[in-house]
Design a protein around this motif. Structure first.
Motif, PDB file in Angstrom:
ATOM      1  N   LEU A 125       0.812  -1.209   0.000  1.00 39.94           N
ATOM      2  CA  LEU A 125       0.000   0.000   0.000  1.00 39.94           C
ATOM      3  C   LEU A 125       0.849   1.264   0.000  1.00 39.94           C
ATOM      4  CD1 LEU A 125      -2.842  -1.062   2.450  1.00 39.94           C
ATOM      5  CD2 LEU A 125      -2.794  -1.191  -0.042  1.00 39.94           C
ATOM      6  N   GLY A 126       2.125   1.131   0.344  1.00 35.66           N
ATOM      7  CA  GLY A 126       3.018   2.262   0.276  1.00 35.66           C
ATOM      8  C   GLY A 126       3.500   2.560  -1.134  1.00 35.66           C
ATOM      9  N   GLU A 127       3.220   1.660  -2.075  1.00 38.05           N
ATOM     10  CA  GLU A 127       3.610   1.849  -3.467  1.00 38.05           C
ATOM     11  C   GLU A 127       2.501   2.577  -4.235  1.00 38.05           C
ATOM     12  OE1 GLU A 127       4.507  -1.963  -5.082  1.00 38.05           O
ATOM     13  OE2 GLU A 127       6.048  -2.414  -3.585  1.00 38.05           O
ATOM     14  N   THR A 128       2.864   3.078  -5.420  1.00 44.08           N
ATOM     15  CA  THR A 128       1.892   3.702  -6.308  1.00 44.08           C
ATOM     16  C   THR A 128       1.435   2.683  -7.335  1.00 44.08           C
ATOM     17  OG1 THR A 128       2.914   5.874  -6.028  1.00 44.08           O
ATOM     18  CG2 THR A 128       1.505   5.574  -7.955  1.00 44.08           C
ATOM     19  N   HIS A 129       0.125   2.569  -7.546  1.00 45.94           N
ATOM     20  CA  HIS A 129      -0.417   1.599  -8.492  1.00 45.94           C
ATOM     21  C   HIS A 129      -1.286   2.292  -9.531  1.00 45.94           C
ATOM     22  CE1 HIS A 129       0.188  -0.898  -4.761  1.00 45.94           C
ATOM     23  NE2 HIS A 129       0.809  -1.648  -5.650  1.00 45.94           N
ATOM     24  N   TYR A 130      -1.345   1.682 -10.701  1.00 49.71           N
ATOM     25  CA  TYR A 130      -2.265   2.177 -11.720  1.00 49.71           C
ATOM     26  C   TYR A 130      -3.712   1.950 -11.304  1.00 49.71           C
ATOM     27  CZ  TYR A 130       1.855   2.157 -14.777  1.00 49.71           C
ATOM     28  OH  TYR A 130       3.087   2.368 -15.322  1.00 49.71           O
ATOM     29  N   PHE A 131      -3.926   0.842 -10.586  1.00 49.49           N
ATOM     30  CA  PHE A 131      -5.291   0.447 -10.258  1.00 49.49           C
ATOM     31  C   PHE A 131      -5.229  -0.512  -9.079  1.00 49.49           C
ATOM     32  CE2 PHE A 131      -9.136  -2.237 -11.046  1.00 49.49           C
ATOM     33  CZ  PHE A 131     -10.096  -1.227 -10.982  1.00 49.49           C
ATOM     34  N   ARG A 132      -6.218  -0.415  -8.193  1.00 45.78           N
ATOM     35  CA  ARG A 132      -6.307  -1.330  -7.059  1.00 45.78           C
ATOM     36  C   ARG A 132      -7.705  -1.932  -7.030  1.00 45.78           C
ATOM     37  NH1 ARG A 132      -3.415   2.035  -2.027  1.00 45.78           N
ATOM     38  NH2 ARG A 132      -1.273   1.866  -2.847  1.00 45.78           N
ATOM     39  N   MET A 133      -7.765  -3.264  -6.945  1.00 46.61           N
ATOM     40  CA  MET A 133      -9.063  -3.944  -6.885  1.00 46.61           C
ATOM     41  C   MET A 133      -9.005  -5.080  -5.868  1.00 46.61           C
ATOM     42  SD  MET A 133     -11.407  -5.744  -9.845  1.00 46.61           S
ATOM     43  CE  MET A 133     -12.510  -4.329 -10.056  1.00 46.61           C
ATOM     44  N   ALA A 134     -10.097  -5.220  -5.118  1.00 48.87           N
ATOM     45  CA  ALA A 134     -10.204  -6.321  -4.159  1.00 48.87           C
ATOM     46  C   ALA A 134     -11.531  -7.028  -4.340  1.00 48.87           C
ATOM     47  CB  ALA A 134     -10.088  -5.805  -2.732  1.00 48.87           C
ATOM     48  N   ARG A 135     -11.468  -8.335  -4.359  1.00 51.74           N
ATOM     49  CA  ARG A 135     -12.647  -9.188  -4.354  1.00 51.74           C
ATOM     50  C   ARG A 135     -12.818  -9.706  -2.941  1.00 51.74           C
ATOM     51  NH1 ARG A 135      -9.893  -8.908  -8.879  1.00 51.74           N
ATOM     52  NH2 ARG A 135     -10.926  -9.138 -10.905  1.00 51.74           N
ATOM     53  N   ILE A 136     -13.927  -9.357  -2.301  1.00 56.63           N
ATOM     54  CA  ILE A 136     -14.145  -9.653  -0.888  1.00 56.63           C
ATOM     55  C   ILE A 136     -15.327 -10.592  -0.746  1.00 56.63           C
ATOM     56  CG2 ILE A 136     -14.679  -8.670   1.375  1.00 56.63           C
ATOM     57  CD1 ILE A 136     -13.506  -6.009   0.313  1.00 56.63           C
ATOM     58  N   ILE A 137     -15.096 -11.698  -0.054  1.00 55.62           N
ATOM     59  CA  ILE A 137     -16.158 -12.664   0.223  1.00 55.62           C
ATOM     60  C   ILE A 137     -16.632 -12.437   1.647  1.00 55.62           C
ATOM     61  CG2 ILE A 137     -16.805 -15.094   0.273  1.00 55.62           C
ATOM     62  CD1 ILE A 137     -15.826 -14.106  -2.470  1.00 55.62           C
ATOM     63  N   GLY A 138     -17.911 -12.086   1.805  1.00 60.27           N
ATOM     64  CA  GLY A 138     -18.465 -11.926   3.145  1.00 60.27           C
ATOM     65  C   GLY A 138     -19.101 -10.573   3.346  1.00 60.27           C
ATOM     66  N   THR A 139     -20.100 -10.538   4.232  1.00 61.02           N
ATOM     67  CA  THR A 139     -20.826  -9.292   4.518  1.00 61.02           C
ATOM     68  C   THR A 139     -21.037  -9.097   6.016  1.00 61.02           C
ATOM     69  OG1 THR A 139     -22.949 -10.444   4.216  1.00 61.02           O
ATOM     70  CG2 THR A 139     -22.028  -9.318   2.291  1.00 61.02           C
ATOM     71  N   GLY A 140     -20.259  -9.778   6.838  1.00 62.77           N
ATOM     72  CA  GLY A 140     -20.417  -9.679   8.284  1.00 62.77           C
ATOM     73  C   GLY A 140     -19.587  -8.558   8.889  1.00 62.77           C
ATOM     74  N   GLY A 141     -19.379  -8.629  10.211  1.00 57.82           N
ATOM     75  CA  GLY A 141     -18.672  -7.572  10.920  1.00 57.82           C
ATOM     76  C   GLY A 141     -17.244  -7.390  10.459  1.00 57.82           C
ATOM     77  N   ALA A 142     -16.527  -8.488  10.236  1.00 62.54           N
ATOM     78  CA  ALA A 142     -15.148  -8.367   9.755  1.00 62.54           C
ATOM     79  C   ALA A 142     -15.113  -7.764   8.363  1.00 62.54           C
ATOM     80  CB  ALA A 142     -14.478  -9.731   9.765  1.00 62.54           C
ATOM     81  N   ALA A 143     -16.055  -8.155   7.517  1.00 61.66           N
ATOM     82  CA  ALA A 143     -16.115  -7.600   6.165  1.00 61.66           C
ATOM     83  C   ALA A 143     -16.323  -6.095   6.197  1.00 61.66           C
ATOM     84  CB  ALA A 143     -17.217  -8.274   5.365  1.00 61.66           C
ATOM     85  N   ARG A 144     -17.122  -5.603   7.131  1.00 57.60           N
ATOM     86  CA  ARG A 144     -17.346  -4.157   7.252  1.00 57.60           C
ATOM     87  C   ARG A 144     -16.027  -3.418   7.442  1.00 57.60           C
ATOM     88  NH1 ARG A 144     -22.863  -2.767   8.616  1.00 57.60           N
ATOM     89  NH2 ARG A 144     -22.066  -0.705   9.166  1.00 57.60           N
ATOM     90  N   ALA A 145     -15.203  -3.929   8.351  1.00 59.30           N
ATOM     91  CA  ALA A 145     -13.916  -3.287   8.623  1.00 59.30           C
ATOM     92  C   ALA A 145     -13.002  -3.356   7.407  1.00 59.30           C
ATOM     93  CB  ALA A 145     -13.250  -3.951   9.831  1.00 59.30           C
ATOM     94  N   ILE A 146     -13.000  -4.489   6.734  1.00 61.95           N
ATOM     95  CA  ILE A 146     -12.133  -4.671   5.564  1.00 61.95           C
ATOM     96  C   ILE A 146     -12.575  -3.767   4.426  1.00 61.95           C
ATOM     97  CG2 ILE A 146     -11.498  -6.359   3.791  1.00 61.95           C
ATOM     98  CD1 ILE A 146     -11.574  -8.450   6.140  1.00 61.95           C
ATOM     99  N   ILE A 147     -13.878  -3.679   4.199  1.00 63.53           N
ATOM    100  CA  ILE A 147     -14.403  -2.786   3.167  1.00 63.53           C
ATOM    101  C   ILE A 147     -13.999  -1.341   3.458  1.00 63.53           C
ATOM    102  CG2 ILE A 147     -16.536  -1.782   2.249  1.00 63.53           C
ATOM    103  CD1 ILE A 147     -17.778  -4.621   2.592  1.00 63.53           C
ATOM    104  N   ALA A 148     -14.153  -0.921   4.710  1.00 62.25           N
ATOM    105  CA  ALA A 148     -13.803   0.453   5.075  1.00 62.25           C
ATOM    106  C   ALA A 148     -12.319   0.716   4.863  1.00 62.25           C
ATOM    107  CB  ALA A 148     -14.192   0.725   6.521  1.00 62.25           C
ATOM    108  N   GLY A 149     -11.476  -0.218   5.293  1.00 62.47           N
ATOM    109  CA  GLY A 149     -10.037  -0.025   5.171  1.00 62.47           C
ATOM    110  C   GLY A 149      -9.568   0.029   3.732  1.00 62.47           C
ATOM    111  N   LEU A 150     -10.091  -0.860   2.897  1.00 61.05           N
ATOM    112  CA  LEU A 150      -9.643  -0.908   1.506  1.00 61.05           C
ATOM    113  C   LEU A 150     -10.225   0.240   0.684  1.00 61.05           C
ATOM    114  CD1 LEU A 150      -9.711  -4.742   0.802  1.00 61.05           C
ATOM    115  CD2 LEU A 150      -7.727  -3.293   1.267  1.00 61.05           C
TER     116      LEU A 150
END
Length: 294
Positions: A125-150
């Motif tokens: 995350l300290g590098e520069t990227h042309y594009f960043r994409m994440a595929r996230i499985i889940g919609t629970g409490g942990a997913a909320r935090a991960i979605i917010a962070g990413l």
């Protein structure tokens, strides 16, 4: 109602609360660090049912030795109206996993899951990227935090779950202006012939933020043809540490991150808030990982 809870141990202490709670690895983590630092304090698990949550906080609020608690399911959202204040990160996520007590008895809610999840990704995350994409499985409490962070780190997200309406509601609540997408869980179970390019200069993540694949839970059906080249595959499940998803991804040459990385990372942030010192981690958590997997 205080008799329902383990008595105060006459020394500074913190706890993890949940229902159930016997499986928690948090006491092993925090007590390892307390021992390494030689601090006269302890950390323990406390079983708290949903109908006991208010009484638990009322009791602990007036205990000067109580430094706070980590919060697991099913309390991460139910605890919010019982607190005096929430930090901005917890407000964004809409869930609390750490409560600290101020000297005046005020209870402050925070969420260290975001920091814990992102910690092993900081070099990328300290590098520069042309594009960043994440595929996230889940919609629970942990997913909320991960979605917010990413989302905060500039990722375009694809969130998959059994209930796509819930996935969309999460995205709308956390990052309503983002160009994100939802997909049914079964979308990733079927092979794809999508012609990914080599993704050089991009940052791609695949994250299992669900309990699927955990011991005693159904397996996660995920076909690795959905993983772009150069991706990092991250599974937050901690038992087993080597999930079928991680084993398959590593076999195909992808970099993998296991659930202990997030667990230890979020615990480190909470530990410093509880006990006022950073935990000793100069060995890269090797000794701690050995304890957690023994």
């Amino acid at each position: 109602m205080s008799a329902a809870f383990t008595p105060s141990p006459a020394m500074p202490y913190a706890e993890v609360i949940g229902d159930p709670i016997a499986h928690s690895k948090s006491p092993a983590i925090h007590n390892h660090w307390l021992g390494q630092l030689g601090l006269d304090a302890t950390y323990r698990a406390q079983h708290v049912t949903p109908d006991q949550l208010g009484d638990y906080l009322a009791t602990r609020r007036h205990d000067p030795d109580w430094r706070g608690c980590n919060v697991t399911m099913p309390h991460k959202q139910a605890i919010i109206p019982l607190l005096d204040r929430m930090e901005i990160g917890a407000e964004l996520v809409g869930a609390v996993n750490t409560v600290t007590r101020r000297h005046n008895g005020a209870l402050i809610g925070s969420n260290t899951d975001v920091e814990g999840f992102l910690e092993p990704l900081e070099a990328e995350l300290g590098e520069t990227h042309y594009f960043r994409m994440a595929r996230i499985i889940g919609t629970g409490g942990a997913a909320r935090a991960i979605i917010a962070g990413l989302a905060d780190r500039g990722f375009t997200l694809v969130v998959a779950g059994r209930d796509t309406a819930k996935a969309q509601a999460l995205l709308d609540a956390i990052d309503p202006d983002g160009e994100h997408h939802v997909a049914p869980l079964e979308h990733f179970a079927q092979p794809t012939d999508f012609p990914f390019d080599d993704r050089e200069g991009c940052c791609d993540l695949v994250v299992n933020a669900s309990p699927l694949g955990m011991r005693g839970q159904p397996p996660l059906a995920f076909d690795l043809s959905h993983v772009p080249p150069r991706s990092i595959v991250y599974d937050i499940v901690t038992d087993p540490r080597e999930t079928p998803l991680l084993a398959a991804a590593r076999e195909q040459g992808f970099r993998t991150i296991d659930g202990l990385a997030m667990l230890i990372g979020q615990a480190a942030t909470a530990f410093e808030r509880f006990f006022g010192k950073a935990p000793p981690r100069s060995d890269g958590d090797v000794a701690l990982r050995a304890i957690l997997t023994s």
